[in-house]
Design a protein around this motif. Structure first.
Motif, PDB file in Angstrom:
ATOM      1  N   GLY A 116       0.719  -1.294  -0.019  1.00  0.00           N
ATOM      2  CA  GLY A 116      -0.077  -0.012   0.220  1.00  0.00           C
ATOM      3  C   GLY A 116       0.833   1.427   0.116  1.00  0.00           C
ATOM      4  O   GLY A 116       0.704   2.123  -0.858  1.00  0.00           O
ATOM      5  N   TRP A 117       1.789   1.229   0.803  1.00  0.00           N
ATOM      6  CA  TRP A 117       2.917   2.455   0.886  1.00  0.00           C
ATOM      7  C   TRP A 117       3.492   2.577  -0.630  1.00  0.00           C
ATOM      8  O   TRP A 117       3.624   3.657  -1.192  1.00  0.00           O
ATOM      9  N   ALA A 118       3.939   1.371  -1.236  1.00  0.00           N
ATOM     10  CA  ALA A 118       4.449   1.538  -2.503  1.00  0.00           C
ATOM     11  C   ALA A 118       3.505   2.135  -3.641  1.00  0.00           C
ATOM     12  O   ALA A 118       3.957   2.972  -4.220  1.00  0.00           O
ATOM     13  N   LEU A 119       2.349   1.555  -3.559  1.00  0.00           N
ATOM     14  CA  LEU A 119       1.324   2.206  -4.346  1.00  0.00           C
ATOM     15  C   LEU A 119       1.289   3.425  -4.188  1.00  0.00           C
ATOM     16  O   LEU A 119       0.889   4.316  -5.214  1.00  0.00           O
ATOM     17  N   MET A 120       0.886   3.971  -3.074  1.00  0.00           N
ATOM     18  CA  MET A 120       0.646   5.218  -2.846  1.00  0.00           C
ATOM     19  C   MET A 120       1.461   6.063  -3.414  1.00  0.00           C
ATOM     20  O   MET A 120       1.137   7.202  -3.770  1.00  0.00           O
ATOM     21  N   LEU A 122       3.774   5.367  -5.964  1.00  0.00           N
ATOM     22  CA  LEU A 122       3.704   5.431  -7.357  1.00  0.00           C
ATOM     23  C   LEU A 122       2.522   6.007  -8.063  1.00  0.00           C
ATOM     24  O   LEU A 122       2.422   6.743  -9.110  1.00  0.00           O
ATOM     25  N   LEU A 123       1.345   5.996  -7.485  1.00  0.00           N
ATOM     26  CA  LEU A 123      -0.087   6.559  -7.919  1.00  0.00           C
ATOM     27  C   LEU A 123      -0.081   8.090  -7.379  1.00  0.00           C
ATOM     28  O   LEU A 123      -1.069   8.768  -7.966  1.00  0.00           O
ATOM     29  N   LYS A 124       0.796   8.434  -6.519  1.00  0.00           N
ATOM     30  CA  LYS A 124       0.837   9.880  -6.038  1.00  0.00           C
ATOM     31  C   LYS A 124      -0.669  10.154  -5.377  1.00  0.00           C
ATOM     32  O   LYS A 124      -1.304  10.964  -5.474  1.00  0.00           O
ATOM     33  N   VAL A 125      -0.803   9.346  -4.525  1.00  0.00           N
ATOM     34  CA  VAL A 125      -2.141   9.111  -3.625  1.00  0.00           C
ATOM     35  C   VAL A 125      -1.841   9.926  -2.391  1.00  0.00           C
ATOM     36  O   VAL A 125      -0.756  10.025  -1.833  1.00  0.00           O
ATOM     37  N   ASP A 180     -12.539   9.419  -6.147  1.00  0.00           N
ATOM     38  CA  ASP A 180     -11.484   9.709  -7.075  1.00  0.00           C
ATOM     39  C   ASP A 180     -10.829   8.563  -7.601  1.00  0.00           C
ATOM     40  O   ASP A 180     -10.585   7.425  -7.020  1.00  0.00           O
ATOM     41  N   ALA A 181     -10.338   8.742  -8.984  1.00  0.00           N
ATOM     42  CA  ALA A 181      -9.671   7.636  -9.750  1.00  0.00           C
ATOM     43  C   ALA A 181      -8.474   6.818  -8.968  1.00  0.00           C
ATOM     44  O   ALA A 181      -8.173   5.876  -8.873  1.00  0.00           O
ATOM     45  N   ARG A 182      -7.807   7.842  -8.556  1.00  0.00           N
ATOM     46  CA  ARG A 182      -6.348   7.467  -7.828  1.00  0.00           C
ATOM     47  C   ARG A 182      -6.568   6.526  -6.604  1.00  0.00           C
ATOM     48  O   ARG A 182      -5.921   5.407  -6.477  1.00  0.00           O
TER      49      ARG A 182
END
Length: 307
Positions: free
Chosen positions: A92-96, A98-101, A281-283
């Motif tokens: 979750g931290w990595a995707l956050m 990567l996706l700039k959430v 929101d999409a991200r």
């Protein structure tokens, strides 16, 4: 639509549940349909009362279980629960990133996916103190994924020919909220329901170390860590089954829990609004979906390893 029409529709749905015409999944779907067709001003009440009824249902479910079985299930699933939790938080931290959430939204979605949905989000929000709109986004993403899980997990379980034990553990690990865990497991079978309920409650206890660690890192003022009382009462209910000779009464309470579960899911569906669906929101949604799929696949692999 007129409030009387709404009341008639809800009464008819409750009657159908009482007559056992609706399954757990159908009860939720009926609630959503009523809410979208007949918008009403009691959305907040439906959501809060749904949580209360669900907790009562889980406690009563304990009367149908032996405490030894509860302890055995919790012990068997300890390590795979820990591994799936760490995977969800790290990924979750990595995707956050990567996706700039937004970091607060990302942490709440990751925590909700890792542990127990809305309850984990509520606990984490007490530590990180996000604005209300960020919490709403995280809760909505998790809630919508829960709706999907409730319907597709039993289908996938039958397709993969999972045993009752395998499906119960998988549902407890891979589905966010307790409501959808027990709802999906109830459709799969009574043994799956018992296993899923126990494993999910054991998973929910990880809220405590997570919030403690976050509080040590962030050092918020006035933050208190508490054990969810309904988990304590569930264990007491299971213990009473082993200590008191009143199986007919306990069986009746266990049956009542299944009725209340359907009522809770109906009320949860009544808490859905068109505005809720339009606010995603999409991200953050992409973060929730990717993380959930990864957790579902990895936890299924772990389930195969222990069985």
């Amino acid at each position: 639509m007129h409030p009387i029409i709404f009341a008639v529709l809800v009464t008819a749905a409750i009657g159908a549940i009482a007559l056992n015409w609706l399954s757990a999944g159908t009860s939720l779907l009926v609630g959503i349909a009523i809410a979208l067709v007949s918008p009403h001003p009691w959305v907040t009440q439906c959501r809060s009362y749904s949580a209360i009824v669900l907790k009562v249902a889980i406690v009563l479910m304990g009367f149908g279980m032996e405490v030894s079985a509860v302890a055995a299930t919790a012990g068997t699933t300890f390590w795979i629960t820990l591994l799936s939790l760490l995977l969800a938080l790290i990924l979750g931290w990595a995707l956050m990133k990567l996706l700039k959430v937004d970091s607060q939204i990302g942490l709440m979605i990751s925590s909700g996916t890792a542990i127990c949905g809305g309850s984990a989000i509520a606990a984490v929000s007490q530590v990180i103190k996000p604005p209300a709109e960020k919490t709403v986004v995280a809760v909505t993403v998790i809630f919508l994924l829960n709706l999907v899980a409730l319907y597709i997990f039993p289908v996938i379980g039958h397709w993969l020919e999972l045993s009752q034990f395998q499906f119960g553990v998988w549902a407890a690990l891979a589905i966010h909220d307790t409501s959808s865990v027990v709802g999906a497991a109830a459709q799969y079978g009574d043994q799956a329901l018992n296993i899923a309920s126990t494993a999910k409650l054991a998973r929910a206890l990880w809220i405590i170390p997570l919030t403690v660690i976050l509080s040590l890192i962030l050092k918020p003022k006035g933050m208190k860590v508490t054990i969810p009382l309904f988990i304590v009462f569930f264990v007491l209910a299971a213990s009473s089954r082993s200590l008191i000779e009143a199986n007919l009464v306990f069986d009746w309470l266990s049956d009542l829990s299944r009725y209340l579960l359907k009522i809770a899911l109906l009320m949860m569906g009544l808490g859905i609004t068109k505005q809720t669906l339009a606010a995603i929101d999409a991200r953050p949604f992409a973060l929730g979906v990717i993380l959930w799929i990864a957790l579902s696949i990895s936890s299924l692999f772990l389930v195969y390893l222990i069985t």
